[in-house]
Structure formats: structure tokens, C-alpha cells
Design a protein around this motif. Structure first.
Motif, PDB file in Angstrom:
ATOM      1  N   VAL A 126       0.863  -1.185   0.000  1.00 21.68           N
ATOM      2  CA  VAL A 126       0.000   0.000   0.000  1.00 21.68           C
ATOM      3  C   VAL A 126       0.896   1.231   0.000  1.00 21.68           C
ATOM      4  CG1 VAL A 126      -1.969  -1.088   1.118  1.00 21.68           C
ATOM      5  CG2 VAL A 126      -0.179  -0.044   2.516  1.00 21.68           C
ATOM      6  N   ASP A 127       0.379   2.286  -0.616  1.00 21.52           N
ATOM      7  CA  ASP A 127       1.154   3.519  -0.751  1.00 21.52           C
ATOM      8  C   ASP A 127       0.329   4.692  -0.245  1.00 21.52           C
ATOM      9  OD1 ASP A 127       3.509   2.613  -2.662  1.00 21.52           O
ATOM     10  OD2 ASP A 127       1.665   1.755  -3.470  1.00 21.52           O
ATOM     11  N   TYR A 128       0.961   5.488   0.569  1.00 22.38           N
ATOM     12  CA  TYR A 128       0.335   6.728   1.021  1.00 22.38           C
ATOM     13  C   TYR A 128       1.005   7.866   0.250  1.00 22.38           C
ATOM     14  CZ  TYR A 128      -1.407  10.353   4.182  1.00 22.38           C
ATOM     15  OH  TYR A 128      -2.028  11.460   4.706  1.00 22.38           O
ATOM     16  N   MET A 129       0.248   8.464  -0.629  1.00 24.97           N
ATOM     17  CA  MET A 129       0.801   9.465  -1.534  1.00 24.97           C
ATOM     18  C   MET A 129       0.528  10.872  -1.003  1.00 24.97           C
ATOM     19  SD  MET A 129       2.046   7.676  -3.987  1.00 24.97           S
ATOM     20  CE  MET A 129       1.875   6.215  -5.019  1.00 24.97           C
ATOM     21  N   VAL A 130       1.545  11.677  -0.937  1.00 24.85           N
ATOM     22  CA  VAL A 130       1.412  13.061  -0.482  1.00 24.85           C
ATOM     23  C   VAL A 130       1.956  13.986  -1.577  1.00 24.85           C
ATOM     24  CG1 VAL A 130       2.063  14.747   1.265  1.00 24.85           C
ATOM     25  CG2 VAL A 130       1.676  12.362   1.915  1.00 24.85           C
TER      26      VAL A 130
END
Lengths: 463, 431
Positions: free
Chosen positions: B173-177
Motif C-alpha cells: 500500500v502507498d500513502y501518496m502526499v
């Protein structure tokens, strides 16, 4: 065998196919009215003449010569200036003596034969004589400056010049008085369509018969969509009272009615407001005083009339095989927002003062508007004739300043959009012909009969 | 009358504000995730034998459990060059301008922790998307974009599991900012001198944490005979973010014109904005062959830029500025091939070649980003011991010279030419 016949046929077809047409601007002549002359801000002045659409077109096409009847600053007019923007825009003529012509000794017909105020009839039949100016007679000043010899008309000069390329943009003044006087009257403020159609056919026929020029015809834009007619609302917002519709001498205005810029000065004096005298709706036939209100039905009537004139132009163009540059559609699309001129993220519009296209008189373009017209016309010519005329460099145009660094004059003028003086000067230039119905200027009695055969030899032809 | 023009002026201003963000392109995507993979043109989907596989194929770490805990970090120095050769009507024939020289350094940090001999958990921090352009003050396209900075940070966690000796899968999973700042000038025709005039500078800047979640997955199959096959997928995501717009007035020298403009534009403070940006998915398949000395790997991938259909920018408190612009980009394919030659016990040599299709329609090229099909050539060098490795690669990106063909929606036509040298570096430590 079949293959051989097919191949031969193909070769024959290819050989018969016309080469990509090119246009020859060796001798370009522009016939027309103020829009062709480069008239801007109610003035004909050299700075704007050099930026007229025919001058820009000639430069882009590489024409070696494009002579114009230059008038020194501040032009005739003289030219309008914006003296302040807030709290109310104030526009008035610059307080200088009018300019003077200075290229009048040019020994050949001008390439730019655009004559401000000229109707179609004038283009065909009206002459001009510089001696009128010398005697202090300014009645036909633009004809005198452009035509000079008192003998030939603009059409005759155009034929005599034997142009290689010709643009004809005439007819705006055959309906403009209806907008300036806010009163459409067929035969008084508008040239009857049938009369126009006959003249137009004859004029183009004469050009077709007596020249070998490639010709582009340009139709007539809706004058009702210019800022002169569309900038003022038919109401005012009064603090505490809300929206109040203006009152004219024919009754209250409603949505869809237009108040011309000529009404701005009157509204500033209280005309049309509660408790004030009503705005004059229509032209006073007796006094010649213009109206300032275009009712919705009048707008429709004027537009229908322009449609009729444009249909006549289309019909003539079709008969003689000339293309028509539909500038009416171009301006209508700009007004409606269907076409947004966009340069490097900056948009232009038909709005008054801030739109960038129209000059301070609200009717004629300023240099950006003329460059836009030239650029669109170039694309049209390129498409019609397979030409490769380079488009206009709008960056140069957009970043070039106006003819002067005007500064802001002391705002002593009336707090209105167009001063009464400015409107009167504009109206005087384009008046309705109340003593003529239909508006016809008869050719002078001593002028030879208008025939195609004679015209080529009368004016001196450029070498 | 001026009030009547207000709507038009606001329309102008709105177009001025929105246009820059329309032109992000394949250059917006970054593949700068390691010195070794860069030397091989990123052909790691079917190789997956260093931590850069966390970007290319998360299944790869399942085969690295015997390496112990690994930490890989590095950066890439990017110096993009771009030139516009103008055409009429704007900015005109003969006009030429170069982008301000800038150096960017997107980073990458990967941590791999084996749980057992089949399972590895990994953490990643890198920049999968980024863009930076800047032009001189006298640039004729400053009404479209003067300066743009965009960077997306991916904070990812993934796990990879080896189902058999030959097959593994990975998911993450990727948390994109996203951080973004766009600056441009606002131009209007000054009614006094009828000249195009800078009346304001508008700056849009993201505020707070503008973020979105994404996921990724992959498989890696060692088929025998030195051959391996890999496939991976990274999901698309949309960042719905907020920020502030700041309008700074530029005096024109005409006091009442300036005063009039102050009634049109909110010069007295920052105004909130909301924007929504769709980022593409990315799938890849690769085939590789290896022996003791050589690795040869090829890869085909597609970025789903067709997800980028439009860009809405909303001004909740100034709805007259709000706008939605259509983009309609296309999916873009890319081919990669890479070779590694293990020249000695400690030294490796690498070569790579990449062809990367642009998703951007020609007409959409602008001073913010003028993209074209790209070709990259890479050469790389690696030094390694049992617990340490250093990898470096040089890449030269050539962008196809491309014309807007007179169709620029910003009214800024011409031929764009670009290239960029990149220097990739990374260090890997094993514990």
C-alpha cells in the motif's frame, strides 16, 4: 491494357490538376470604408493607418509598396483619449488641432482606398478634391484626402491601378447610421437592400471585368454588437432602491433594449432616471438629434437588414466566383464567446475598454483588433488560395504601446463614458442623410459616365 | 459598464489561473529509484534482486530474504533543458526562449526486513511523480506559467512472499502526499495605453497534507535456465487537495486602473482553493535471463494517463474563478532493455535503453510542460562487497522535437525541444 489506360488517365488527371494557387501582392489595393482606412478612436491618423488591416496584410504578404493617404497626429478627428477610468470612464477628443494629410503628392492611386464614412454608393460614385480642403471645406474631408483629383471615384482608382490583389470591405456605413442614431429607417439610416444589391453587383462586376486581380470580398458585421451599442445597461442600480429601468420618451426600457454610448452623457445629467427627463429613444427627423435607445425589435430589424446586405454580397460573390471573408461571423463569435482570441494565456474580447479589440469610439477596432482581423484574413486567404502568407506576430502587437504615452489628463470632463462632445463628433462623421431618401449622393454632373472601359486609363497607373 | 466587464475579466483571470496545471506529461512521472536499476533502464520487473524492486515489482524482495536487513538510499540529479522556438501569432516567428537552468534531486529510501526465509516486509520512501519548470522574467509565456514545482512523495509498505523456490508475489500500500506550487503572471490590456500589461502575479500553493492511498502488486517467476518473468501493477489514485491562492498586484502606473483591478482580484489576502488531480496506474511485464556474469532484461509497460481527463480547480469563496478544463490524455507505453555485466568480484558494468511514449497531445504542450516521446540511453557502474554497494548511472534523455501545430489551447504555439542529463546514485547497506 486496362492498367495502362488507368495509368495514362491518372497521369492526364495529375497533369490537368491546377498547381497550388498563389496570390500576388505586387500591387495590392484595398477598397472600403473606415474599417479599411484604419480608422480608430474616431480618427484617421497615420499611426493607426500603418496598423490598418490592409497595411498589416500587405506587410505580411511581402508587398513592396503599400501607400496610404497619411494624416499626421492627432488625426482627423482628432483622436479620442481615455482621460480617466474611475469612478466613471471619461473619453474625449484630445485637445489638439486636427492633423493634416502629408502624403498627398504621391503621384499614383493609393493602395489603401478605404474612405471613412463611405457607403457602397460613395465608393462607386463619390469623388474627392484636395482643393476643397485648401478652401477650408471639411464636408467631404476623407474623400478629398483619399481621392484628391476631383475626377475619379474609389472604384475607378482601384480599377485604374490594375491591382494584382484586391480586398473589398464596404457596406458598414450603409447601416451604421441606424445604430449611431438608434433609429433604423429603411432608406434614411439604412440603404435599401435591393438598392445595395444592385450596386454591389455592378461594382464587383466592374472590378471583375476590368481587372485581373484576385479578389476577396468582406461582408458586414453587426453594428448592434459593437461596444457602442452593448456597453450600457438599460437600467441603473440605485443604492436602496435596487434596479431601476431607464425611462425613454417612448416608455420604460426593458431587458433586451440597448442604450448607446451616446446616452452615457445624458444619463450622467439625469436623463432616464427617476425624476429626470426621459432619454430620447429615436432620431428626431426635424432637428437631426439622434436617439440613444435601441429597442430589442429595432436591434432585430437592423440585424435582419445586415443579413439582407450580406446575402446580397454572398449572391454577388457566388455569381463572380469570389470568396467572402465572413467577418460578421467572426465578430459574432467573439461577442458570443464561441471564439476567444487567446495569446499566451491572455484573452481578448469585444468588451469596451478592457477587451482589447475595440477603440475608444466603441465601433472601430484599435490596433490589436485590426491585427486580429488581418491575421484571420490571412488564414482565410491562405486557405482559399493555397497561399502561405505568414500569420501576424501578435506578441509584437500586444506589447506595443498606443500612439502616445497618454498619461491621465485632468478629469474635468463630464463623468460619463463618452463625453457629449465625443459623441457629437462621431455622430457628425456618420450622420443619417435626412434630406435624402434613399441616401444617394449623385455624381457630379461633369464627371464622365461610369464605364468599365474608360476607368483603366484615367488615373495614373503605378509603374 | 465596468461592472458589465467584470465577468469577462474574471473569466480571463480564471483561464490564467487554470491553464498551467493542464500540461503535466510523462515527464511528470519519475522512475528515479536507484543507481543500479537506472543503469539497466529500470528493467527490474523480471529481475527484482535489489530494493529498487519495491517500485518495479514488490514480489522481488521475497527472493532477497537471505540478504538480511537492507537499507538503500540515494538520489538522482536532474538538469532539464528546454527551448521554445515560437511561431505566429504568439509568441511569434523568431522568438526563442530557454528554461531557467535548475537541478532537481528526487530521493529514494528503501528498507527491507526479512521476517523468515520466505517473507519479507519492506518500507519505501521515494518520488514517483515530479515536475519543475521555471522561466525568465521576460518570457512571453509567463501568463501561462512562470514557475511550477510539483512533487509527490510515496510512503509505502509492502510484503513479499515466496510461494515456492521459483515463484513469489508481493503486495503493498502507498500513502501518496503531493506538494505543489504554481506561479504565473496575469496579463490584461491596459485601457490607457492599450498594451498587454502584467497586472498581478498569481501563486497557487498546496497547504496541509494533500494525500491519497494507492496499492501495488506483483509476481516474479523464475522459470529455469536462467529465465525469469515478472509482472506488476501500481494503482491509479486521485489527490483531492486544498491550498491557497495568493494574488500580488503589480502597479501599472495608472492609479484608477490599479484601483479597478483591486475590485476584481482578492489582493488583500490568500483565498482557499481546492483541486483534484488524477494520477495514472502503471503496469509492467518483463522477461530476463541471467547467468553468473550477465543479466539481460527487457520490459514493456503502460502508464494509464487516460485517467487524466480533466483538471478542476475550485475557489470555494470565489466561485467566479472556479473552472474545469478538459485534458484527455492518452495511455502511454514504454519499452526498456537493460544489461548488466559482472566484470569482477566487486565491479559491475551496465547499459540501458528506454523508449517512452508521451501521453500529452501535441496541442497541450505549454511552458509548464512540453512533453514528447523520449529516448534514454544509460550507462552504469556498480561496486559492491558483501555488506555494501554503491551504484551510479548516467542517463541522457532526448525528447522528440515537437510542434504544437498551431493548436495550443493557451495560444502559445511553437516547436519545443528538450533534453535532460540525469545522474543516479544509491548506496545499499546490509545488516
Amino acid at each position: 491494357m486496362k492498367k495502362t489506360i488507368f495509368a495514362l488517365s491518372l497521369v492526364a488527371l495529375l497533369a490537368a490538376a491546377p498547381a497550388v494557387a498563389q496570390v500576388d501582392f505586387t500591387n495590392y489595393v484595398a477598397l472600403g470604408d473606415s474599417m479599411t482606412a484604419g480608422f480608430a478612436s474616431a480618427s484617421m491618423m497615420d499611426w493607426y493607418q500603418d496598423r490598418s488591416y490592409p497595411a498589416v496584410l500587405a506587410r505580411q504578404a511581402g508587398a513592396s509598396t503599400f501607400e496610404q493617404p497619411y494624416i499626421s497626429e492627432p488625426g482627423i478627428g482628432p483622436i479620442y483619449e481615455l482621460v480617466s477610468l474611475a469612478p466613471q470612464p471619461v473619453i474625449q477628443p484630445v485637445g489638439l488641432a486636427p492633423g493634416m494629410p502629408y502624403n498627398y503628392e504621391y503621384p499614383y492611386p493609393y493602395n489603401n482606398l478605404g474612405i471613412p464614412t463611405a457607403t457602397l454608393y460613395d465608393m462607386i460614385f463619390q469623388t474627392g478634391d484636395l482643393t476643397n480642403l485648401e478652401q477650408g471645406n471639411f464636408d467631404t474631408v476623407f474623400f478629398d484626402i483619399v481621392l484628391r483629383n476631383g475626377i475619379n471615384t474609389a472604384l475607378e482608382f482601384a480599377i485604374g491601378a490594375q491591382p494584382t490583389f484586391l480586398t473589398v470591405w464596404i457596406g458598414s456605413n450603409d447601416v451604421l447610421s441606424a445604430v449611431l442614431a438608434a433609429t433604423p429607417i429603411d432608406g434614411i439610416t439604412m440603404t435599401p437592400v435591393d438598392f445595395f444589391a444592385g450596386l454591389y453587383n455592378n461594382a464587383v462586376g466592374a472590378l471583375s471585368t476590368n481587372t485581373t486581380a484576385d479578389i476577396v470580398l468582406i461582408n458586414i458585421p453587426y453594428a448592434t454588437q459593437t461596444p457602442f451599442a452593448t456597453s450600457l445597461d438599460p437600467f441603473v442600480d440605485i443604492p436602496g432602491a435596487g434596479r431601476v429601468y431607464l425611462m425613454a420618451d417612448t416608455g420604460p426600457l426593458t431587458d433586451g433594449d440597448l442604450v448607446t454610448l451616446g446616452g452615457g452623457a445624458l444619463i450622467a445629467q439625469g436623463y432616464g432616471l427617476p425624476g429626470g427627463p426621459p432619454l430620447p429613444d429615436n432620431l428626431n427627423i426635424i432637428t437631426g438629434e439622434p436617439g440613444v435607445v435601441l429597442r430589442e425589435a429595432e436591434v432585430e430589424m437592423i440585424n435582419d437588414h445586415i443579413d439582407g446586405l450580406n446575402a446580397a454580397i454572398d449572391q454577388t460573390a457566388s455569381a463572380f466566383g469570389y470568396p467572402v471573408f465572413d467577418i460578421n461571423a467572426l465578430f459574432a463569435d467573439i461577442v458570443s464567446g464561441e471564439f476567444v482570441p487567446l495569446y499566451g494565456g491572455v484573452t481578448l474580447s469585444a468588451d469596451f475598454l478592457l477587451g482589447g479589440i475595440f477603440s475608444y469610439d466603441g465601433i472601430h477596432p484599435q490596433r490589436i483588433g485590426y491585427a486580429l482581423i488581418a491575421d484571420e484574413l490571412i488564414q482565410f486567404i491562405n486557405a482559399e488560395y493555397g497561399a502561405e502568407i505568414p500569420r501576424v506576430d501578435m506578441a509584437e502587437v500586444l506589447f506595443e504601446g498606443d500612439w502616445q504615452s497618454p498619461g491621465v489628463s485632468p478629469a474635468k470632463a463630464k463623468q460619463t463614458i463618452m463625453s457629449a462632445e465625443a459623441f457629437q463628433r462621431l455622430y457628425d462623421l456618420f450622420p443619417p442623410k435626412l434630406d435624402q431618401a434613399p441616401r444617394i449622393r449623385r455624381p457630379s454632373a461633369d464627371r464622365p459616365e461610369f464605364t468599365g472601359r474608360d476607368m483603366r486609363v484615367k488615373p495614373a497607373t503605378r509603374p | 459598464m465596468i461592472a458589465k466587464n467584470r465577468g469577462r475579466v474574471l473569466l480571463v483571470a480564471t483561464m490564467v489561473l487554470v491553464a498551467p496545471a493542464l500540461c503535466w506529461g510523462s515527464g511528470f512521472a519519475l522512475f528515479e529509484v536507484g543507481g543500479r536499476q537506472a543503469g539497466m533502464a529500470g528493467t527490474m520487473v523480471a529481475v527484482g534482486d535489489d530494493l529498487s524492486t519495491l517500485f518495479w515489482n514488490p514480489a522481488g524482495t521475497a527472493f532477497q530474504t537471505d540478504q538480511g536487513i537492507q537499507l538503500m538510499f540515494g538520489t538522482t540529479l536532474i538538469q532539464p533543458e528546454q527551448t521554445i522556438y515560437g511561431s505566429s501569432p504568439y509568441p511569434g516567428e523568431g522568438y526563442q526562449a530557454d528554461q531557467v537552468s535548475q537541478t532537481f534531486f528526487p530521493v529514494h529510501v528503501f528498507l527491507g526486513i526479512p521476517v523468515n526465509d520466505r517473507l519479507e516486509v519492506s518500507f519505501a520512501f521515494y518520488n514517483p511523480f515530479g515536475l519543475g519548470t521555471e522561466w525568465e522574467d521576460d518570457f512571453l509565456g509567463n501568463f501561462i506559467s512562470k514557475k511550477a514545482d510539483l512533487m509527490v512523495f510515496d510512503l509505502g509498505v509492502s510484503m513479499a512472499y515466496q510461494l515456492s523456490e521459483d515463484f513469489a508475489f508481493g503486495i503493498g500500500v502507498d500513502y501518496m502526499v503531493a506538494e505543489i506550487e504554481l506561479t504565473r503572471n496575469i496579463g490584461l490590456i491596459n485601457p490607457y495605453d492599450q498594451r498587454l500589461t502584467n497586472v498581478a502575479e498569481a501563486s497557487l500553493k498546496g497547504e496541509g497534507v494533500n494525500s491519497a492511498w494507492a496499492w501495488n502488486a506483483g509476481i516474479l517467476w523464475k522459470m529455469g535456465g536462467g529465465f525469469s518473468f515478472g509482472a506488476s501493477y501500481r494503482s491509479e489514485f486521485t489527490i483531492n487537495g486544498g491550498g491557497k491562492a495568493d494574488f500580488t498586484q503589480i502597479p501599472t502606473g495608472y492609479a484608477d486602473f490599479d484601483g479597478l483591478l483591486s475590485t476584481f482580484f482578492p489582493f488583500d489576502g490568500k483565498v482557499p482553493i481546492e483541486a483534484s488531480i488524477a494520477f495514472p496506474d502503471f503496469w509492467n511485464v518483463g522477461l530476463a535471463w541471467q547467468n553468473e556474469k550477465w543479466t539481460i532484461s527487457g520490459q514493456y509497460g503502460v502508464m494509464g494517463w487516460s485517467a487524466y481527463e480533466s483538471l478542476p480547480i475550485i475557489f470555494p469563496e470565489n466561485p467566479e474563478f472556479s473552472s474545469i478544463r478538459e485534458e484527455n490524455w492518452d495511455d502511454a507505453a514504454q519499452w526498456r532493455i537493460g544489461v548488466e555485466f559482472r566484470a569482477s568480484q566487486h565491479w559491475d558494468l551496465r547499459l540501458g535503453y528506454l523508449e517512452d511514449e508521451t501521453p500529452q497531445p501535441a496541442a497541450g504542450m505549454s511552458p509548464l510542460l512540453a512533453d514528447g516521446d523520449r529516448v534514454s540511453n544509460m550507462v552504469g557502474l556498480g561496486y559492491h562487497t558483501d555488506r555494501f554497494r554503491f551504484d551510479i548511472a548516467y542517463e541522457k534523455v532526448e525528447i522528440d522535437t515537437r510542434s504544437t501545430e498551431g493548436q495550443s489551447p493557451d495560444g502559445f504555439d511553437g516547436t519545443w525541444e528538450g533534453q535532460s542529463p540525469l545522474l543516479h546514485m544509491s548506496i545499499t547497506l546490509k545488516f
